[in-house]
Motif scaffolding. Structure first.
Motif, PDB file in Angstrom:
ATOM      1  N   ARG A   1      -2.057  11.876  63.352  1.00  0.00           N
ATOM      2  CA  ARG A   1      -0.875  11.183  63.542  1.00  0.00           C
ATOM      3  C   ARG A   1      -0.127  12.248  62.190  1.00  0.00           C
ATOM      4  N   HIS A   2       0.261  13.748  63.038  1.00  0.00           N
ATOM      5  CA  HIS A   2       0.793  14.491  62.486  1.00  0.00           C
ATOM      6  C   HIS A   2       2.583  14.360  62.750  1.00  0.00           C
ATOM      7  N   SER A   3       3.175  14.612  62.340  1.00  0.00           N
ATOM      8  CA  SER A   3       4.813  14.937  62.642  1.00  0.00           C
ATOM      9  C   SER A   3       5.418  15.544  63.504  1.00  0.00           C
ATOM     10  N   THR A   4       6.201  15.849  64.308  1.00  0.00           N
ATOM     11  CA  THR A   4       6.557  16.556  65.116  1.00  0.00           C
ATOM     12  C   THR A   4       7.638  17.196  65.209  1.00  0.00           C
TER      13      THR A   4
ATOM     14  N   TRP B   1       9.042  10.600  66.180  1.00  0.00           N
ATOM     15  CA  TRP B   1       7.846  11.007  66.387  1.00  0.00           C
ATOM     16  C   TRP B   1       6.671  11.311  65.958  1.00  0.00           C
ATOM     17  N   ASP B   2       4.895  10.731  65.940  1.00  0.00           N
ATOM     18  CA  ASP B   2       4.210  11.852  65.418  1.00  0.00           C
ATOM     19  C   ASP B   2       3.774  12.299  66.844  1.00  0.00           C
TER      20      ASP B   2
END
Length: 216
Positions: free
Chosen positions: A33-36, A41-42
């Protein structure tokens, strides 16, 4: 490109997909679920996007774009929703099944190798994971990005600048110099401003202004 050149690029793409799948297999539920570096978008959404790209031929892509009225963001979000699994593990399984895929929306194979290289770094960098793709894989992507706009306005971004890699045989353009690692050059051409920190030369300030929308 010749058929043999494309076959070679497909081999490089498979290796990069396999390396990304290996990293993804170690992620916790929270990391999925981490940000990119890829907008809103995760991690799982970026992977679902890569599954979509590897699943769509030109006809399917065109139908999707027509259905989205040629709004790329709408097209991308619909395809992410289509190709994302019920769980991150299912999304990863779908990605693994396509590591050897040679399906693309167009014949621009270096561009789709670039999709894998760039989105892999979009995932890795925020998670503190490190992997530098081979020079062999980075060179055709750097050459493509510098020569034309495709998914991103890479050519427009570096127009009137000289680009020189410090770790591989890549030297193109004329004008103020921008030099640094191949990966940083590729990621910068893909619009990832974070990688400007790894570049040097009088052209870097021009690039920064262009990326911030304050320069021509």
């Amino acid at each position: 490109m010749t058929k043999s050149q494309n076959i070679h690029l497909w081999g490089l793409m498979r290796a990069e997909r396999e390396a990304l799948a290996e990293h993804l297999s170690t992620l916790t539920p929270e990391q999925w679920r981490h940000s990119t570096l890829c907008g809103l978008w995760d991690v799982e959404e970026v992977v679902a996007h890569l599954v979509a790209v590897a699943s769509m031929n030109q006809l399917r892509w065109l139908r999707s774009m027509i259905g989205a009225r040629f709004r790329v963001d709408v097209h991308n979000q619909r395809r992410i929703e289509e190709y994302r699994g019920r769980t991150p593990n299912e999304t990863l399984d779908r990605f693994r099944q396509l590591v050897g895929s040679t399906t693309t929306p167009s014949s621009d194979v270096p561009a789709y190798l670039g999709e894998v290289l760039v989105h892999a770094q979009d995932i890795r960098r925020p998670l503190g994971m490190s992997r530098t793709p081979s020079v062999e894989a980075l060179i055709p992507v750097a050459e493509f990005f510098a020569s034309r706009d495709f998914a991103v306005n890479s050519h427009r971004l570096v127009r009137g600048l000289s680009l020189r890699a410090t770790d591989g045989p890549f030297n193109t353009g004329t004008g103020p110099m921008v030099s640094g690692p191949l990966l940083a050059l590729v990621m910068t051409m893909a619009g990832r401003a974070l990688y400007l920190e790894e570049l040097e030369g009088p052209g870097v300030s021009i690039l920064r202004a262009r990326m911030e929308g304050t320069g021509g």
